[in-house]
Design an enzyme around this catalytic site. Sequence first.
Site, PDB file in Angstrom:
ATOM      1  N   PRO A   5      42.146  35.899  39.946  1.00 15.89           N
ATOM      2  CA  PRO A   5      43.475  35.679  40.541  1.00 15.89           C
ATOM      3  C   PRO A   5      44.537  36.635  40.006  1.00 15.89           C
ATOM      4  O   PRO A   5      45.355  37.155  40.769  1.00 15.89           O
ATOM      5  CB  PRO A   5      43.792  34.221  40.179  1.00 15.89           C
ATOM      6  CG  PRO A   5      42.456  33.577  40.008  1.00 15.89           C
ATOM      7  CD  PRO A   5      41.585  34.634  39.410  1.00 15.89           C
TER       8      PRO A   5
ATOM      9  N   GLU B 298      38.525  44.841  35.563  1.00 15.78           N
ATOM     10  CA  GLU B 298      37.308  44.252  34.983  1.00 15.78           C
ATOM     11  C   GLU B 298      37.553  42.756  34.972  1.00 15.78           C
ATOM     12  O   GLU B 298      38.260  42.240  34.110  1.00 15.78           O
ATOM     13  CB  GLU B 298      37.075  44.826  33.583  1.00 15.78           C
ATOM     14  CG  GLU B 298      35.641  44.669  33.099  1.00 15.78           C
ATOM     15  CD  GLU B 298      35.382  43.312  32.497  1.00 15.78           C
ATOM     16  OE1 GLU B 298      34.861  42.436  33.240  1.00 15.78           O
ATOM     17  OE2 GLU B 298      35.680  43.105  31.329  1.00 15.78           O
TER      18      GLU B 298
ATOM     19  N   GLU C 171      34.729  50.795  32.512  1.00 14.19           N
ATOM     20  CA  GLU C 171      35.015  51.025  31.104  1.00 14.19           C
ATOM     21  C   GLU C 171      33.797  51.743  30.529  1.00 14.19           C
ATOM     22  O   GLU C 171      32.677  51.601  31.032  1.00 14.19           O
ATOM     23  CB  GLU C 171      35.198  49.687  30.360  1.00 14.19           C
ATOM     24  CG  GLU C 171      36.110  48.685  31.036  1.00 14.19           C
ATOM     25  CD  GLU C 171      37.549  48.786  30.612  1.00 14.19           C
ATOM     26  OE1 GLU C 171      37.936  49.835  30.065  1.00 14.19           O
ATOM     27  OE2 GLU C 171      38.298  47.818  30.846  1.00 14.19           O
TER      28      GLU C 171
ATOM     29  N   ASN D  41      39.463  37.325  24.836  1.00 14.09           N
ATOM     30  CA  ASN D  41      38.151  37.060  24.242  1.00 14.09           C
ATOM     31  C   ASN D  41      37.681  38.188  23.313  1.00 14.09           C
ATOM     32  O   ASN D  41      36.968  37.941  22.347  1.00 14.09           O
ATOM     33  CB  ASN D  41      37.110  36.767  25.327  1.00 14.09           C
ATOM     34  CG  ASN D  41      37.016  37.862  26.374  1.00 14.09           C
ATOM     35  OD1 ASN D  41      37.888  38.722  26.492  1.00 14.09           O
ATOM     36  ND2 ASN D  41      35.956  37.822  27.157  1.00 14.09           N
TER      37      ASN D  41
ATOM     38  N   CYS E 133      32.997  37.426  30.008  1.00  9.48           N
ATOM     39  CA  CYS E 133      33.030  37.572  31.467  1.00  9.48           C
ATOM     40  C   CYS E 133      31.668  37.884  32.065  1.00  9.48           C
ATOM     41  O   CYS E 133      31.377  37.480  33.195  1.00  9.48           O
ATOM     42  CB  CYS E 133      34.027  38.661  31.857  1.00  9.48           C
ATOM     43  SG  CYS E 133      33.752  40.237  31.018  1.00  9.48           S
TER      44      CYS E 133
ATOM     45  N   GLU F 290      33.199  30.244  37.589  1.00  7.50           N
ATOM     46  CA  GLU F 290      33.156  30.721  36.210  1.00  7.50           C
ATOM     47  C   GLU F 290      33.805  29.685  35.289  1.00  7.50           C
ATOM     48  O   GLU F 290      34.978  29.352  35.430  1.00  7.50           O
ATOM     49  CB  GLU F 290      33.899  32.056  36.086  1.00  7.50           C
ATOM     50  CG  GLU F 290      33.808  32.665  34.697  1.00  7.50           C
ATOM     51  CD  GLU F 290      34.467  34.031  34.602  1.00  7.50           C
ATOM     52  OE1 GLU F 290      33.963  34.871  33.843  1.00  7.50           O
ATOM     53  OE2 GLU F 290      35.478  34.252  35.291  1.00  7.50           O
TER      54      GLU F 290
END
Length: 463
Positions: free
Chosen positions: A204, A223, A437, A126, A257, A360
């Site tokens: 996962p 993350e 991060e 993304n 996310c 999600e």
Amino acid sequence: FTMCPGRVISKLLCSGEKEVDLAVQSAKAAFKIWSQLSGMERNRVLLEAARIIREQREEIATLETINNGKSIFEARVDIDISWQCLEYYAGLAGSLAGEHIQLPGGSFGYTRREPLGVCVGIGAWNYPFQTACWKAAPALACGNAMVYKPSPFTPISVVRLAEIFTEAGVPKGLFNVVQGGAATGQFLCHHPDVAKISFTGSVPTGIKIMGMAAQGIKPVTLELGGKSPLIIFSDCAFENAVNGALMANFLTQGEVCCNGTRVFVERKILDAFTKEVVKRTQKIKIGDPLLEDTRMGALINRPHLDRVQGFIKQAKEQGAEVLCGGDLYVPDDPKLKNGYYMRPCVLGNCTDDMTCVKEEIFGPVMSILPFDTEEEVVERANNTKYGLAGGVFTRDIQKAHRVVAALKAGMCFINNYNVSPVELPFGGYKASGFGRENGRAAMECYSQLKTVCVEMGDVESVF
């Protein structure tokens, strides 16, 4: 450049075990040189890389738009954040330091902050270029080398980043790119000369990477996903809250996310808020992401588009109401007819037990849920396995701070959303991962502490 969604634009060979080993060994050799430089010497190289990215902003943003499908408007922001990230860590490179501790009898101790070695970065599709910079900048600033594997869906722009690092003057092999999917990632995670793994992606896959890293006692930064709450109180600045909800759901086609996809709205403004959000969502310009007025491009690929559509279908079956969007979008331009476009979707009549509220979706789908009290909404907001982000819109600043303190999330926003300055740490709680991060916190993730104890007298033996 022209956009031709649904067509192959390049083919890259997957890196096998041999190629991964060559990349790691090359990075290992470069690490010996880079780690011996002073922080100020590394500073100058990172600043040069930032300068190149800044000067080539338009070219790299265009490449990223073709790579990912997001609008050129957003891609430019991603590139700006990328060079700012390199500049920020260039500034911190010279600040890496330990401390001196005075001990009895004139003895003393000190600590050294040292690099880890060859670090692995595994990126998401993304934010391909930006994520690579978020991982590479602190790693290199601390004196490490990095082998980076981008998503096989967005393999192109990170190669340009590797070229830029070389142009800027890093030792040959310090930042290597390998291409491939799960098998390539496994080779990286199991490689005995890899010191650390930083992964951005799904829960996962994060679980698998953590398991592989555990076999080699390798530290990891994860993350992962999110199902973040956005809480809209009735005393909010109304227009600002509507803008916040749109920003929390529809950037990069909803493929973010930390998106605030569970929008909790205080019941007394529910109807007015929902009406305005739907009105604004229907006006979002979809189409060719290289056009200046486009605000939503194409989703990453056909399987993902089908998955998002499946969530919407299931939401309707479970009693949610599609207030707008959710259907496929076919642009008028014939060269875009095979693109993976859909209209951004707002779901009403949602309840906490619906799949669209619990899982999600990673697409442009907003779920609106009413609430009545602060205590109630905080409990519902935290009732999730995720803990990446959360947001609050209210004019009551005490309430704002009270609510974010109660949210079990690593990144919280007050009267804004999806603002991620490189100066601030970014990462999650619970199943959303750990490690950070950005910010000074990332420097700790890419370095290790050595303690040295110095005796100034004779050793007193007990033997």
